[in-house]
Design an enzyme around this catalytic site. Sequence first.
Site, short mmCIF file in Angstrom:
data_model
loop_
_atom_site.label_atom_id
_atom_site.label_comp_id
_atom_site.label_asym_id
_atom_site.label_seq_id
_atom_site.Cartn_x
_atom_site.Cartn_y
_atom_site.Cartn_z
N CYS A 2 43.17 30.20 43.85
CA CYS A 2 44.60 30.30 44.08
C CYS A 2 45.33 29.97 42.79
CB CYS A 2 45.04 29.32 45.17
SG CYS A 2 44.14 29.53 46.73
N ARG A 27 45.48 35.62 40.80
CA ARG A 27 44.59 34.59 41.32
C ARG A 27 44.60 34.53 42.85
NH1 ARG A 27 42.64 30.98 37.70
NH2 ARG A 27 42.24 29.54 39.43
N TRP A 71 44.86 32.63 47.83
CA TRP A 71 43.74 33.50 48.19
C TRP A 71 42.94 32.73 49.23
CZ3 TRP A 71 38.26 33.45 47.46
CH2 TRP A 71 37.63 34.70 47.67
N ASN A 97 44.10 24.10 44.51
CA ASN A 97 43.18 25.20 44.27
C ASN A 97 41.78 24.63 44.29
OD1 ASN A 97 41.94 27.65 43.44
ND2 ASN A 97 42.00 26.94 41.31
N GLY A 98 40.89 25.17 45.13
CA GLY A 98 39.53 24.68 45.22
C GLY A 98 39.09 24.63 46.67
N GLU A 464 27.69 48.69 36.25
CA GLU A 464 29.08 48.29 36.00
C GLU A 464 30.04 49.41 36.39
OE1 GLU A 464 32.52 46.23 34.79
OE2 GLU A 464 30.56 45.64 35.56
N LYS A 468 33.05 49.02 39.20
CA LYS A 468 34.46 49.35 38.97
C LYS A 468 34.97 50.32 40.03
CE LYS A 468 35.41 46.70 35.84
NZ LYS A 468 34.51 45.81 36.59
N GLU A 471 35.28 48.46 43.55
CA GLU A 471 36.22 47.36 43.71
C GLU A 471 37.68 47.81 43.66
OE1 GLU A 471 35.94 44.23 40.79
OE2 GLU A 471 35.62 45.62 39.16
N HIS A 487 12.51 56.59 45.93
CA HIS A 487 11.94 55.54 46.75
C HIS A 487 12.91 55.09 47.84
CE1 HIS A 487 8.47 55.22 44.16
NE2 HIS A 487 9.28 55.21 43.12
N LYS A 586 40.92 37.33 40.68
CA LYS A 586 40.47 37.45 39.30
C LYS A 586 39.41 36.42 38.94
CE LYS A 586 40.52 38.95 35.05
NZ LYS A 586 39.90 40.25 34.73
#
Length: 591
Positions: A2, A27, A71, A97-98, A464, A468, A471, A487, A586
């Site tokens: 957050c 955040r 968040w 935050n946490g 990667e 991208k 997300e 396979h 983020k």
Amino acid sequence: MCGIVGYLGFRRADQVIISALKRLEYRGYDSWGVAVKHGDELGLIKRVGAIGEVEGYSVAEGSVGIGHTRWATHGKPSELNAHPHTDCRGKVAVVHNGIISNFQSLREELESRGHEFSSETDTEVIAHLIEEEYRGDLREAVMRAVERLKGSYAIVAMHADSEELVAVRYKSPLVIGVGDGEWLIASDVPAVLDYTNRVIYLEDGDVVKLWSDGLRIWNGGKEVERKIVTIPWSIEDAEKGGYEHFMLKEIHETPRVIEDTLFEYLSEDIEIDASFSAGISEIVFIACGTSYHASLIGKYLIEKLSGIPVRVEFASEFIYHHPPMHRALAIAITQSGETADTLEAMRIAKKLGARTLAIVNVLGSTATRIADHVLYTRAGPEISVAATKSFIAQLIVLYLIALKLSRMPGSEVSRLVEELRIMPELVRKILEREDEIREIAERLAGFENMMYIGRGIGVPIAMEGALKMKEISYIHAEAYPAGELKHGPFALLGEQTPVVATLVPDDTYEIMLNNIKEVKARDSIVVAVAEENDMEVEKYVDHVIRVPRTEHIFTAITHSVALQLLAYYAARKRGCEIDKPRNLAKSVTVE
């Protein structure tokens, strides 16, 4: 995960806090709230939704306040669960935050003594603990309250009877903005840049008291001093600069980021102190997300150029299985320097006897204080949740490490260094092809599933690229080594599953062409990322994204920038919230 803000000064606090919270929206953005001291009462407002959409809100007149953009981790997004949280009498307000891991037992204990809770969050227990401990000294009450907490936290607290703010940091980031006659507290630097470029990075265990005449910091019961750092970013660096989205702006900043990072470590020679590698028998990368993919590329580079054995570990898994680390160098890669799993993995690696090196973008972050050695990327602030320029900056540092540790002849190292120096110009050439990539991306935007394939260094490039795409566009994209399709994943191929293939000009090229032919035989659309002089690939694919020719080990840069643009324009065509994808934030500062 957050964003928190505190303000004490001469301005109207609610307006400063709302402005600062908008800088921290990356955040968390499911709800927000602000509390302001007004006389001997607290004015409070909490809302569901993104703070970035807020205009014209007024909480209360007053020059001391706190705010939060959330968040969700405990309790769904709602006004009741939004911060700030208050005590039973509405005198204490806190933002946090946490994660408080023992909040349930604390809540039950507090409820048994008559405390009434209004939210589902872990944070609310902090306000009630402070209420119980308050005897006229807010700092003492906060310190006694946090002694009861287990977990991670950055907390800012205020009391209706006190003209001060008290903050505590433990395993969650917190900085103080030092203004002229005013103070700010925030989760990250962009929140304070409208008002000051001077900050103090708090350390784990720091307790801070802010009031009109100054600040004091304690740690372990003793008063301590922390140095003031001047931030080299301007507020314009944290703005969109005319681009439609931060992500696009940050992709376009990549050439400068490469130049800045090279300037830091490269003159006539590579100016990296490689003492961190003395006596090691192996290298172990620990990272998450995009940084994990950078680590996979680092493994390829270091093993190929130096012959040193390399392992790559998910930080979130490393902390639970504690692999052998005898004579190991643990390299932690984290853009923010605050990724919770990576920080814990670093601490464990040190306990297991490993030497630690952090590759970090944020000066003064927690990772830089845990690590034995630090190398900074010079990406500047990255606001979009999807990492772009910071990923490329990580790769630049990894190239320099691999070349520094290389056992190749000096002439060959010098040749590769010169090739690395022209990377900014090669990236600019890719950006000049942006419209071509956009056209291909818009054709892909209508699909719901995709695959990315590669071989050698092309595998982590594909991973990667797929990350991208998924997300920010919400297209389900998975990456595989091309030889692994037969396979199992072949069963998913067909007209509705496009495949993006990364072709690297090395000894994997011919076999990749064969893999592409196998994919086309299953009727999938194939998009190839290939060098501009590659005419052969056109015979076998539907679309080609052209990138400048370069040494094969540097295709991780050229291909990745192209795939970032591909994902951006697919998401844009689908109307997605590119800078703030759903369910993501983020900086992942909780486990």
